[in-house]
Each structure stands twice: as C-alpha cells, then as structure tokens.
Design an enzyme around this catalytic site. Structure first.
Site, PDB file in Angstrom:
ATOM      1  N   ARG A  86     -21.284 -13.784  -3.675  1.00  0.00           N
ATOM      2  CA  ARG A  86     -20.194 -14.389  -2.889  1.00  0.00           C
ATOM      3  C   ARG A  86     -19.160 -15.078  -3.780  1.00  0.00           C
ATOM      4  O   ARG A  86     -18.031 -15.275  -3.358  1.00  0.00           O
ATOM      5  CB  ARG A  86     -20.749 -15.387  -1.867  1.00  0.00           C
ATOM      6  CG  ARG A  86     -21.353 -16.616  -2.475  1.00  0.00           C
ATOM      7  CD  ARG A  86     -21.779 -17.613  -1.416  1.00  0.00           C
ATOM      8  NE  ARG A  86     -22.955 -17.165  -0.678  1.00  0.00           N
ATOM      9  CZ  ARG A  86     -23.726 -17.997   0.025  1.00  0.00           C
ATOM     10  NH1 ARG A  86     -23.414 -19.281   0.096  1.00  0.00           N
ATOM     11  NH2 ARG A  86     -24.781 -17.568   0.654  1.00  0.00           N
ATOM     12  N   GLU A 128     -27.740 -19.830 -13.256  1.00  0.00           N
ATOM     13  CA  GLU A 128     -28.597 -20.129 -12.103  1.00  0.00           C
ATOM     14  C   GLU A 128     -28.884 -18.830 -11.389  1.00  0.00           C
ATOM     15  O   GLU A 128     -27.965 -18.030 -11.146  1.00  0.00           O
ATOM     16  CB  GLU A 128     -27.888 -21.071 -11.131  1.00  0.00           C
ATOM     17  CG  GLU A 128     -27.807 -22.486 -11.612  1.00  0.00           C
ATOM     18  CD  GLU A 128     -27.042 -23.350 -10.614  1.00  0.00           C
ATOM     19  OE1 GLU A 128     -26.709 -22.885  -9.508  1.00  0.00           O
ATOM     20  OE2 GLU A 128     -26.759 -24.487 -10.966  1.00  0.00           O
ATOM     21  N   ARG A 178     -25.350 -15.171  -7.387  1.00  0.00           N
ATOM     22  CA  ARG A 178     -26.128 -15.015  -6.155  1.00  0.00           C
ATOM     23  C   ARG A 178     -26.320 -13.545  -5.841  1.00  0.00           C
ATOM     24  O   ARG A 178     -25.482 -12.703  -6.184  1.00  0.00           O
ATOM     25  CB  ARG A 178     -25.417 -15.709  -4.984  1.00  0.00           C
ATOM     26  CG  ARG A 178     -25.313 -17.210  -5.137  1.00  0.00           C
ATOM     27  CD  ARG A 178     -24.726 -17.837  -3.886  1.00  0.00           C
ATOM     28  NE  ARG A 178     -25.717 -17.931  -2.838  1.00  0.00           N
ATOM     29  CZ  ARG A 178     -26.365 -19.057  -2.515  1.00  0.00           C
ATOM     30  NH1 ARG A 178     -26.090 -20.185  -3.123  1.00  0.00           N
ATOM     31  NH2 ARG A 178     -27.268 -19.059  -1.565  1.00  0.00           N
ATOM     32  N   GLU A 227     -34.806 -29.234 -13.208  1.00  0.00           N
ATOM     33  CA  GLU A 227     -33.592 -29.849 -12.676  1.00  0.00           C
ATOM     34  C   GLU A 227     -33.977 -30.470 -11.340  1.00  0.00           C
ATOM     35  O   GLU A 227     -34.422 -29.766 -10.423  1.00  0.00           O
ATOM     36  CB  GLU A 227     -32.467 -28.815 -12.509  1.00  0.00           C
ATOM     37  CG  GLU A 227     -31.201 -29.478 -11.982  1.00  0.00           C
ATOM     38  CD  GLU A 227     -29.965 -28.599 -12.062  1.00  0.00           C
ATOM     39  OE1 GLU A 227     -29.856 -27.796 -13.008  1.00  0.00           O
ATOM     40  OE2 GLU A 227     -29.118 -28.729 -11.167  1.00  0.00           O
ATOM     41  N   ASN A 275     -20.283 -26.610 -13.363  1.00  0.00           N
ATOM     42  CA  ASN A 275     -20.558 -25.418 -12.559  1.00  0.00           C
ATOM     43  C   ASN A 275     -19.232 -24.877 -12.009  1.00  0.00           C
ATOM     44  O   ASN A 275     -18.521 -25.576 -11.276  1.00  0.00           O
ATOM     45  CB  ASN A 275     -21.515 -25.794 -11.411  1.00  0.00           C
ATOM     46  CG  ASN A 275     -21.863 -24.615 -10.545  1.00  0.00           C
ATOM     47  OD1 ASN A 275     -20.988 -23.834 -10.182  1.00  0.00           O
ATOM     48  ND2 ASN A 275     -23.117 -24.479 -10.176  1.00  0.00           N
ATOM     49  N   THR A 295     -27.319 -24.120  -2.264  1.00  0.00           N
ATOM     50  CA  THR A 295     -28.770 -24.190  -2.465  1.00  0.00           C
ATOM     51  C   THR A 295     -29.316 -25.422  -1.744  1.00  0.00           C
ATOM     52  O   THR A 295     -28.996 -26.542  -2.100  1.00  0.00           O
ATOM     53  CB  THR A 295     -29.084 -24.273  -3.974  1.00  0.00           C
ATOM     54  OG1 THR A 295     -28.264 -23.327  -4.652  1.00  0.00           O
ATOM     55  CG2 THR A 295     -30.535 -23.984  -4.237  1.00  0.00           C
ATOM     56  N   HIS A 310     -17.118 -22.356  -7.827  1.00  0.00           N
ATOM     57  CA  HIS A 310     -16.094 -22.417  -6.786  1.00  0.00           C
ATOM     58  C   HIS A 310     -14.694 -22.071  -7.284  1.00  0.00           C
ATOM     59  O   HIS A 310     -13.786 -21.900  -6.476  1.00  0.00           O
ATOM     60  CB  HIS A 310     -16.171 -23.751  -6.044  1.00  0.00           C
ATOM     61  CG  HIS A 310     -17.469 -23.862  -5.296  1.00  0.00           C
ATOM     62  ND1 HIS A 310     -17.872 -22.891  -4.403  1.00  0.00           N
ATOM     63  CD2 HIS A 310     -18.486 -24.745  -5.377  1.00  0.00           C
ATOM     64  CE1 HIS A 310     -19.072 -23.213  -3.938  1.00  0.00           C
ATOM     65  NE2 HIS A 310     -19.468 -24.328  -4.522  1.00  0.00           N
ATOM     66  N   HIS A 331     -23.822 -19.621 -10.994  1.00  0.00           N
ATOM     67  CA  HIS A 331     -24.899 -19.133 -10.120  1.00  0.00           C
ATOM     68  C   HIS A 331     -24.551 -17.716  -9.679  1.00  0.00           C
ATOM     69  O   HIS A 331     -23.601 -17.519  -8.906  1.00  0.00           O
ATOM     70  CB  HIS A 331     -25.040 -20.066  -8.914  1.00  0.00           C
ATOM     71  CG  HIS A 331     -26.192 -19.716  -8.015  1.00  0.00           C
ATOM     72  ND1 HIS A 331     -26.540 -20.508  -6.942  1.00  0.00           N
ATOM     73  CD2 HIS A 331     -27.077 -18.687  -8.016  1.00  0.00           C
ATOM     74  CE1 HIS A 331     -27.585 -19.973  -6.325  1.00  0.00           C
ATOM     75  NE2 HIS A 331     -27.919 -18.858  -6.955  1.00  0.00           N
ATOM     76  N   HIS A 390     -26.699 -31.446  -7.917  1.00  0.00           N
ATOM     77  CA  HIS A 390     -26.399 -31.036  -6.546  1.00  0.00           C
ATOM     78  C   HIS A 390     -25.825 -32.199  -5.739  1.00  0.00           C
ATOM     79  O   HIS A 390     -26.453 -33.245  -5.618  1.00  0.00           O
ATOM     80  CB  HIS A 390     -27.611 -30.467  -5.800  1.00  0.00           C
ATOM     81  CG  HIS A 390     -27.182 -29.458  -4.774  1.00  0.00           C
ATOM     82  ND1 HIS A 390     -26.649 -29.825  -3.570  1.00  0.00           N
ATOM     83  CD2 HIS A 390     -27.124 -28.120  -4.814  1.00  0.00           C
ATOM     84  CE1 HIS A 390     -26.313 -28.743  -2.897  1.00  0.00           C
ATOM     85  NE2 HIS A 390     -26.575 -27.696  -3.633  1.00  0.00           N
TER      86      HIS A 390
HETATM   87  N1  PXP Z   1     -27.621 -27.474  -9.673  1.00  0.00           N
HETATM   88  C1  PXP Z   1     -28.056 -26.397  -8.962  1.00  0.00           C
HETATM   89  C2  PXP Z   1     -29.404 -25.849  -9.275  1.00  0.00           C
HETATM   90  C3  PXP Z   1     -27.235 -25.805  -7.987  1.00  0.00           C
HETATM   91  O1  PXP Z   1     -27.696 -24.739  -7.293  1.00  0.00           O
HETATM   92  C4  PXP Z   1     -25.947 -26.323  -7.771  1.00  0.00           C
HETATM   93  C5  PXP Z   1     -25.051 -25.662  -6.773  1.00  0.00           C
HETATM   94  O2  PXP Z   1     -24.803 -24.355  -7.150  1.00  0.00           O
HETATM   95  C6  PXP Z   1     -25.536 -27.418  -8.537  1.00  0.00           C
HETATM   96  C7  PXP Z   1     -26.396 -27.992  -9.458  1.00  0.00           C
HETATM   97  C8  PXP Z   1     -24.175 -28.001  -8.395  1.00  0.00           C
HETATM   98  O3  PXP Z   1     -24.042 -28.590  -7.137  1.00  0.00           O
HETATM   99  P1  PXP Z   1     -22.624 -29.089  -6.656  1.00  0.00           P
HETATM  100  O4  PXP Z   1     -21.721 -27.915  -6.573  1.00  0.00           O
HETATM  101  O5  PXP Z   1     -22.919 -29.728  -5.343  1.00  0.00           O
HETATM  102  O6  PXP Z   1     -22.135 -30.082  -7.702  1.00  0.00           O
END
Ligand code: PXP
Length: 247
Positions: A52, A73, A48, A154, A10, A104, A13, A46, A193
């Site tokens: 952001r 996402e 959003r 998930e 992901n 999330t 960031h 993601h 997550h």
């Molecule tokens: N899975 C989902 C559905 C999420 O919303 C997120 C965060 O955007 C993640 C996984 C990844 O989480 P993390 O950034 O804490 O690894």
C-alpha cells in the site's frame, strides 16, 4: 546518561502520498537523503504484503543509497524473507500484519508463531541481518524472544500513545519496567509506534532504549515545516527528553 538515543525515521507515509496517485513524486529517495542530512540515525521502511505504500523496488533503491542503516519492517512470510535475504538490510523488524488494519495494531503473538519466528530469524541471521521482534511490553514476551533467539526487540508504544492521564503513566511505567528487564537479559531495546513531538520525551528518558522508530508524526509535520526541520525537531525533542531524566 549513557548512550545517545538513535532515531529511525520511518518514511512509509512519503510513499503513501506517492501511491495515492501513482505518481513518481514525492521522491522517496530524496526523502532518504534529506532525513539523513537532518540527523536520522537510520531509515525504516515497512514493505507490506499489499504494497500500500513502500514498493519492493523502493527497498532495493534504498539499500543502494542509504548511508546510515536500513531497517526493513516485514511480516514473517516466505515472500518477505526471500526479499530481505536478497536486499540485505542492516536490520529486519518482524511485525504482525493484517490486510484490513490501518497500521500495525499490536505486537507479535510470539507463542502462537514461535516455530515460524525461529525459522525466519535463523534465515535472516544467516545472511548477516540483525533481527528485531515488534512486541507488546511484557516480561512474558521478553522470555519468548530469548527462546526464539532474536537479539533486538522493539517495544510497541501504541498503548502509551493512545492513553492519557493515569492510564498513560501506567503504560510508561510498564514500558520502563519491561525495557529494564529486556536489557538485563542482554537484548537491545528499541521502541516505537504512535510517538509524536508532544509524547516522545518521557519515552526518550527510558534509559535502556537505544532507538526510537517514528514515522507518521514526522511526515505530518513535514507538510508544514519541511522534512529536514521535522526530523531535526524530533531529534531535539528526543534529546531533551533524554537529558530531562536528571542523570
Ligand atoms: N515501529 C513499527 C514496528 C511500526 O510498524 C511502525 C509503523 O509502521 C512504527 C514503528 C512507526 O509508527 P508511527 O508511524 O506511528 O510513528
């Protein structure tokens, strides 16, 4: 052990840092290339509602570039559904979204939004997109997923990640039980997550899991060792966890 566990990286960031100054750098598409070169099995973004981090244009550019698979996402809104049907990611993971949250915070309320989720899942599936629902690990949520008709779930690992000691062991037991229940019902089971290099191994050992989606810890580690090594190290930590289950 059967399948190898897929890593969805992901990259939200990386975009967070870029949006902090509205600069063109760090180049998100370079992060896509590096992640794939380092062994990412897929790229997750993601989009959003408040934009952001990831911007709409990022998703279109990623679709062009990504050689593995794109997992978008998104919230189950009309705007996001229209974008997804246009972009055609390989996967869409439907997540709950609140503007004021940092990330999330929980799984979808499947009972409350059932009609809407059925509708969105059908629209996405009609465009050939594999839909996944981000849910709390409970048997009731699996039963509702089957009624809604999504082929993938998930499991939210946030409670596991936030807990420690006996409470964490209980969360792990819950994830293991629900993953087996979901796989037995024919669903593809992913998780994610809050996973990081120290807590990922026991999750990786949950046999029915096909994919972990991990972002924050990888991007944070990349600050010190670079993105390529950060992704490789996460794959190694996942593989070690999978082998450690003894099968
Ligand atoms: N899975 C989902 C559905 C999420 O919303 C997120 C965060 O955007 C993640 C996984 C990844 O989480 P993390 O950034 O804490 O690894």
């Amino acid at each position: 052990m059967t399948e190898t566990l897929r890593l969805g990286v992901n990259l939200d960031h990386v975009a967070t840092i870029r949006q902090a100054r509205h600069t063109p750098y760090p180049e998100l598409m370079e992060a896509v290339r590096i992640s794939e070169r380092a062994g990412a099995d897929g790229i997750t973004m993601h989009l959003r509602e408040d934009r952001r981090h990831i911007q709409t244009q990022d998703v279109y550019r990623a679709r062009e570039l990504i050689a593995t698979s794109l997992n978008l996402e998104m919230a189950a809104t009309d705007e996001m559904t229209a974008i997804a049907c246009n972009v055609r990611p390989d996967y869409c993971c439907i997540v709950p979204e609140r503007r004021e949250e940092l990330t999330t915070e929980g799984g979808l309320d499947l009972g409350r939004h059932k009609r809407r989720l059925i509708d969105v899942c059908q629209q996405l599936a009609a465009d050939g997109i594999m839909v996944s629902l981000f849910i709390e690990p409970s048997e009731a949520a699996i039963d509702l997923t089957l009624e809604i008709g999504a082929p993938i779930i998930e499991l939210h690992t946030g409670a596991y990640a936030d807990a420690s000691g006996g409470a964490q062991a209980r969360e792990l037991e819950r994830l293991t039980r629900v993953a087996a229940y979901a796989a037995g019902a024919g669903l593809q089971v992913n998780a994610g997550h809050g996973l990081h290099y120290e807590n990922v191994a026991p999750i990786a050992a949950i046999e029915p899991l096909m994919e972990l989606n991990i972002g924050h810890s990888i991007v944070a580690r990349a600050l010190f060792v670079g993105l390529e090594r950060a992704v490789r190290e996460m794959k190694e930590a996942m593989n070690a966890g999978r082998r450690a289950d003894g099968s």
